[in-house]
Design an enzyme around this catalytic site. Structure first.
Site, PDB file in Angstrom:
ATOM      1  N   ASN A  73      46.251  78.578 -29.516  1.00  0.00           N
ATOM      2  CA  ASN A  73      47.493  79.005 -29.035  1.00  0.00           C
ATOM      3  C   ASN A  73      47.544  80.463 -29.927  1.00  0.00           C
ATOM      4  O   ASN A  73      46.675  80.928 -30.166  1.00  0.00           O
ATOM      5  CB  ASN A  73      47.951  78.753 -30.869  1.00  0.00           C
ATOM      6  CG  ASN A  73      48.466  79.603 -31.824  1.00  0.00           C
ATOM      7  OD1 ASN A  73      49.185  80.273 -31.876  1.00  0.00           O
ATOM      8  ND2 ASN A  73      47.411  78.590 -32.862  1.00  0.00           N
ATOM      9  N   CYS A 134      45.961  85.024 -39.292  1.00  0.00           N
ATOM     10  CA  CYS A 134      47.013  85.202 -37.632  1.00  0.00           C
ATOM     11  C   CYS A 134      45.475  86.182 -37.157  1.00  0.00           C
ATOM     12  O   CYS A 134      45.784  87.172 -36.569  1.00  0.00           O
ATOM     13  CB  CYS A 134      48.026  85.460 -37.333  1.00  0.00           C
ATOM     14  SG  CYS A 134      48.695  84.916 -35.726  1.00  0.00           S
ATOM     15  N   CYS A 347      19.057  55.812 -27.065  1.00  0.00           N
ATOM     16  CA  CYS A 347      18.058  56.653 -27.624  1.00  0.00           C
ATOM     17  C   CYS A 347      16.712  56.025 -27.455  1.00  0.00           C
ATOM     18  O   CYS A 347      16.108  57.498 -27.690  1.00  0.00           O
ATOM     19  CB  CYS A 347      17.613  55.349 -28.882  1.00  0.00           C
ATOM     20  SG  CYS A 347      17.044  53.516 -28.119  1.00  0.00           S
ATOM     21  N   CYS A 375       7.721  59.825 -35.398  1.00  0.00           N
ATOM     22  CA  CYS A 375       8.836  59.389 -35.761  1.00  0.00           C
ATOM     23  C   CYS A 375       9.077  60.128 -37.159  1.00  0.00           C
ATOM     24  O   CYS A 375       8.596  60.177 -38.057  1.00  0.00           O
ATOM     25  CB  CYS A 375       9.899  57.844 -35.794  1.00  0.00           C
ATOM     26  SG  CYS A 375      11.614  58.379 -36.922  1.00  0.00           S
TER      27      CYS A 375
END
Ligand code: FAD
Ligand code: FMN
Ligand code: SF4
Ligand code: SF4
Ligand code: SF4
Lengths: 459, 446
Positions: A73, A134, A347, A375
């Site tokens: 915003n 802000c 995967c 792995c």
């Protein structure tokens, strides 16, 4: 039944869910409606110097079909007259004496701060939140994040406020700073009773590809705005944790940033927040989401045996360590449950292209296979797998050993040169570079490329 | 009780034959495309006979590039919109979507495909252009899925193409055979016009090639002749009374339906003979035209029907009744059809046998024979050296489309014996490449 009520730095509220200072708390009408719906507290839309707003004001980051994963915003503080806001605060407090109403404030001079703090108190506010966050519009005028980014200025203003404040004072921190604990400590030195974080993050959420302008677009132009919503939760959690773990901050924390469900709230709480604030989720779905939040929190607390919110505050903090304190001997590798696998091979391609070539495909089946030796236990495959609990990370070490980088450093047992035998990846297998060429072309260039491989005609 | 009132207006016809796969709105396409997992070596691609890169085009839709999606689709299959609507996706791409293994709904690939292609068709966005002229000329017989697909690809490769079509409109059975609730005439023809505008082949309508002299003319004027002639009329059953009024072939009945729409007449009580997809279509269509009772009569048991399960479900869903294990003996009546005389059957060791003494007459005022299409063998016998197999199919090399007469190529129903639009489209594209190789002689062997 767990007790959801809290006492946050002296501010009492029937549950820890407060609306953050933002459009949902712009008026007495909205705040009453929210309390009626079940919210425990509200931090009023920031009151202070008069402002003028632009239109439009908001931009969104959508992810595929999901709207507002992130939200930004370029709006300023309340543009309603101060007197109207104060009168409505008074009215809300009369109607809801046990709910928390916190006035968010932002002005400039010492005198203005004194006046507005007194006004807020006289209106019946339970607490005050100082908006030092802000990141647009107000900082150019020497307020908002311009204060939040200067710990000394912040401390001075907190001191001015504390000169007159008779109710608890919360300092709202901006994340647009490299070390969040600096302004947090400044708030403590200034005498604040609590901190809240995070405010919005400076951002550009997107660029219009036809108009060549950033969103939101105001007459063909745009500006950087403040980012919030689900996408900012990870940043908020880390900053909440930093403040909660820092020995010199020691202030109650109101957690803000990306809270949309009870889970998000519990995460903030486990990392040290003792109240939570919500803005984007209420702007997206309205006040009704509170029912899911309170019921989820209640259910979780019952199941875990927590009687009060305080029982859970900071429960995850002891497990948040520095990297150098993690156990290097702990080993997991991926495991595929073939009964659950649906054969998408995400995967496979993730590990093959994005990790360690530790998954292979076998002829005659779509179910991939983990090559255990390759792995490294990075987790990627289990994160991309679309099936719940299909790829699990299984422990491979025997659990008897424990060694951290810190311990290795102390024992003078860390790799120090290139090609050091003690380095992690040294003996890890990787395929030859040229083995990549042409690999699986027929699978990655499908459709027409697959079709006309061999065309042989008779003359 | 009929589920449908007889349609009398265009509007009522459109309602009774409402599209099974209606056009997706942008919002729906965004939602649905978001679900696609972008599988590696995706099974849906392999299940598509034309090998469309499905995850790619879905991702393109999802990222706001529907034009790119349409290009991906058309590069693999010129009947992109038609296939999205008429393909039996349940047994092809969607049937193999990994989501089916989770129990979740597969991705609606067909509707997404049409969503992308309809945008470029409706906006007239051209994606292709003819290749640099090669000087070669190809005659295409038949403007069905096979003929048109072959023509498009040949034009892309730069060859000159003229299409000869017996009927007055293009797209073959897509226009004259497929059920109206699968695709409308307008969108079928819009896609044909879209292709023709980009590729610039010439189609000679109402121009059947039926004699040896016709063929000789083509052989003289063209370098290669492509046969995309499909199949023929409904085969005759050889039963007494087959010539009675209101005893019609399914293909002929459906052709009338596609052309005349709500002006098509149907009996009050219809018996459809057959157990294949065409029988299911004809039965559904009769019901949607307002027939009071539609009976589907099949020689064997329900499970042995050749039709896809979802096609039978569709027919059942509109009130069609099944009459199984019966064989027709005679179409009874007095000038007009009044019923069908059946005998019950039993299957013993895979052989259908009639049960003596079990004859009965099922009354009706219309019979639709959905007992298969005949092959165009007499026409094919006019082509020298062209072999057909025992089932009347043109013998051809599926990789190149080449027949036993090297200058003749073929694909689609005429060669594969009758399959789907997507098969014809895919085979014909391969045949165009076979023709290209043959013409440019860049890769020869015997
Ligand atoms: C009732 C029915 C329903 C069907 N439903 C579906 C469905 O839902 N989905 C699906 O995918 N498929 C369906 N099919 C199958 C599909 O329509 C065909 O597989 C496909 O149209 C075959 O394309 P083709 O080009 O080989 O032949 P056709 O579509 O038959 O086209 C052949 C063309 O050649 C013309 N022609 C023939 N002989 C000559 C000649 N000598 N000279 C000039 N022109 C000639 C014909 O007029 C015709 O236009 C259905 C078929 C039928 C019969
Ligand atoms: C439109 C808008 C206006 C905001 N205005 C204020 C404000 O006036 N004062 C303030 O302290 N924070 C303001 N914020 C920041 C929010 O209070 C909150 O800190 C931030 O949005 C993160 O929470 P969320 O992820 O739940 O949205 C505003 C946020 C938005 C989206
Ligand atoms: S955990 Fe990482 S390295 Fe191991 S198989 Fe999965 S993606 Fe590959
Ligand atoms: S990602 Fe999961 S479901 Fe997909 S192939 Fe791998 S293990 Fe199977
Ligand atoms: S199988 Fe299904 S999920 Fe996977 S790519 Fe194809 S359509 Fe998408």
């Amino acid at each position: 039944m767990p007790d959801l009520s809290i006492n946050f730095a002296g501010i009492k509220s029937p549950n820890p869910f407060w609306l953050a200072s933002a459009p949902p708390t712009n008026s007495g009408y909205q705040v009453m409606k929210a309390f009626d719906a079940g919210w425990g507290g509200a931090v009023w839309k920031t009151l202070g110097v008069p402002v003028v707003n632009v239109s439009s004001r908001y931009g969104s980051v959508d992810y595929r079909d999901k709207r507002m994963m992130g939200f930004n915003n370029i709006e300023l503080i309340s543009d309603r007259p101060l007197a109207d806001n104060l009168r409505e605060i008074e009215e809300v407090k009369k109607r809801f004496p046990h709910h928390a109403v916190i006035a968010s404030l932002m002005v400039q001079s010492r005198q203005e701060w004194h006046d507005i703090v007194r006004d807020a108190e006289n209106a019946g506010s339970d607490g005050i939140e100082l908006n030092f966050g802000c990141p647009h519009g107000m900082c150019e005028r020497g307020m908002g994040s311009a204060v939040g980014q200067e710990p000394e200025v912040l401390q001075t203003i907190v001191e001015w406020v504390m000169e007159v404040a008779r109710i608890p004072v919360i300092v709202k921190l901006t994340p647009n700073i490299s070390d969040i604990t600096e302004p947090a400590m400044a708030a403590r030195r200034g005498g604040a009773n609590a901190i809240s974080l995070i405010n919005t993050i400076q951002s550009i959420v997107g660029v219009d590809l036809d108009l060549f302008a950033p969103y939101p677009i105001v007459d063909g132009k745009g500006s950087n705005g403040g980012y919030c919503g689900p996408a900012v939760k990870p940043i908020a959690l880390n900053m909440v944790k930093n403040c909660a773990q820092h020995p010199d901050v020691r202030l109650p924390i109101s957690g803000i940033g990306g809270i949309e469900t009870w889970r998000d709230a519990v995460e903030h709480i486990l990392l040290g927040a003792s109240s939570v604030q919500v803005c984007t989720a209420a702007m997206h779905y309205g006040f009704g989401i509170i029912r899911e939040m309170t019921s989820g929190l209640e259910q979780y607390m019952s199941e875990k045996g927590f009687r009060t919110i305080d029982d859970m505050v900071g429960r995850a903090l002891p497990n948040v360590k520095h990297w150098e304190d993690l156990n290097l001997k702990y080993k997991v590798t991926a495991h595929i449950n073939p009964d659950k696998c649906i054969g998408c091979q995400l995967c496979y391609t993730a590990c093959e292209d994005g990790a360690h070539q530790a998954i292979k495909l076998n002829a005659g089946t779509r179910i991939p296979e983990i090559i255990d030796e390759n792995c490294v236990g990075c987790n990627l495959c289990s994160l991309v797998c679309p099936v719940e609990q299909c790829i699990t990370m299984e422990r491979r070490d025997d659990g008897t050993q424990h060694q951290t980088w810190k311990e290795r450093t102390a024992a003078d047992d860390i790799p120090v040169t290139f090609n050091d035998e003690r380095a992690g990846g040294l003996h890890h297998w990787v395929p030859e570079p040229a083995a990549a060429l042409g690999k699986e072309k027929h699978k990655t260039l499908p459709g027409k490329a697959r079709q006309y491989q061999e065309v042989v005609v008779t003359e | 009780m009929a589920e449908y009132a007889t349609p009398t207006t265009e509007q009522e016809f459109a309602e009774n034959f409402a599209q099974l796969k209606p056009l997706m709105s942008n919002s729906e396409a965004l939602l649905e495309s978001s679900r696609c997992l972008f599988c590696f070596d995706a099974p849906c691609i392999k299940a598509c006979p034309s090998g469309i890169d499905i995850p790619l085009f879905i991702r393109q839709i999802n990222s706001g590039n529907a034009t790119g999606a349409a290009r991906t689709i058309y590069e693999a299959n010129y009947f992109g919109n038609a296939c999205g609507k008429v393909c039996p996706t349940e047994v092809l791409c969607e049937g193999s979507c990994v989501y089916t293994a989770t129990g979740a709904k597969p991705i609606e690939i067909g509707r997404l495909q049409s969503h992308a292609t309809r945008q470029v068709i409706d906006q007239g966005k051209h994606l292709f252009q003819p290749g640099a002229p090669t000087g070669f000329r190809v005659a295409v017989i038949g403007a069905g899925p096979a003929g048109i697909s072959c023509a498009c690809e040949l034009r892309k490769l730069g060859h000159e193409v003229e299409v000869f079509e017996a009927k007055s409109k293009p797209s073959g059975l897509t226009l004259y055979g497929v059920a109206p609730y699968k695709i409308t005439n307008e969108e079928t023809l819009a896609e044909m016009a879209y292709l023709e505008a980009q590729f610039g082949f010439r189609v000679h309508y109402n121009h059947a090639i039926s004699t040896r002299p016709d063929l000789e003319k083509l052989e003289q004027a063209y370098d290669v002749i492509f046969l995309g002639i499909g199949l023929g009329h409904t085969s005759s059953l050889g039963l007494p009374g087959e010539d009675r009024e209101n005893c019609v072939g399914a293909v002929e009945f459906i052709e009338q339906l596609r052309i005349r729409q709500e002006q098509t007449t149907v009996g009050r009580k219809v018996i459809v003979l057959g157990g294949g997809n065409t029988a299911m279509d004809a039965a559904s269509e009769s019901a949607r035209l307002g027939a009071e009772k539609v009976v589907l009569a099949y020689r064997r048991g329900k499970e042995e029907m050749g039709a896809y399960e979802f096609e039978y479900d569709l027919a059942k869903g509109v009130g069609v009744q099944g009459l199984f294990n019966v064989a027709p003996l005679e179409i009874v009546g007095n000038g007009k059809v009044e019923g069908v005389k059946f005998v019950r059957t039993a299957t013993l060791n895979g052989q259908v046998q009639t049960v003596p003494g079990s004859e009965f007459v099922e009354a009706c005022d219309m019979v639709i024979k959905a007992t298969g299409q005949a092959k165009q063998t007499s026409f094919l016998s006019l082509i020298p050296e062209l072999q057909v197999d025992g089932k009347g199919r043109i013998v051809f090399n599926p990789n190149t489309g080449q027949t036993t007469n090297p200058r003749y190529f073929a694909s689609g129903d005429a060669a594969n014996g009758g399959a789907e639009v997507v098969n014809a489209a895919a085979e014909a594209k391969a045949a165009a490449h076979g023709i290209h190789q043959y013409l440019t002689k860049s890769h020869l062997s015997s």
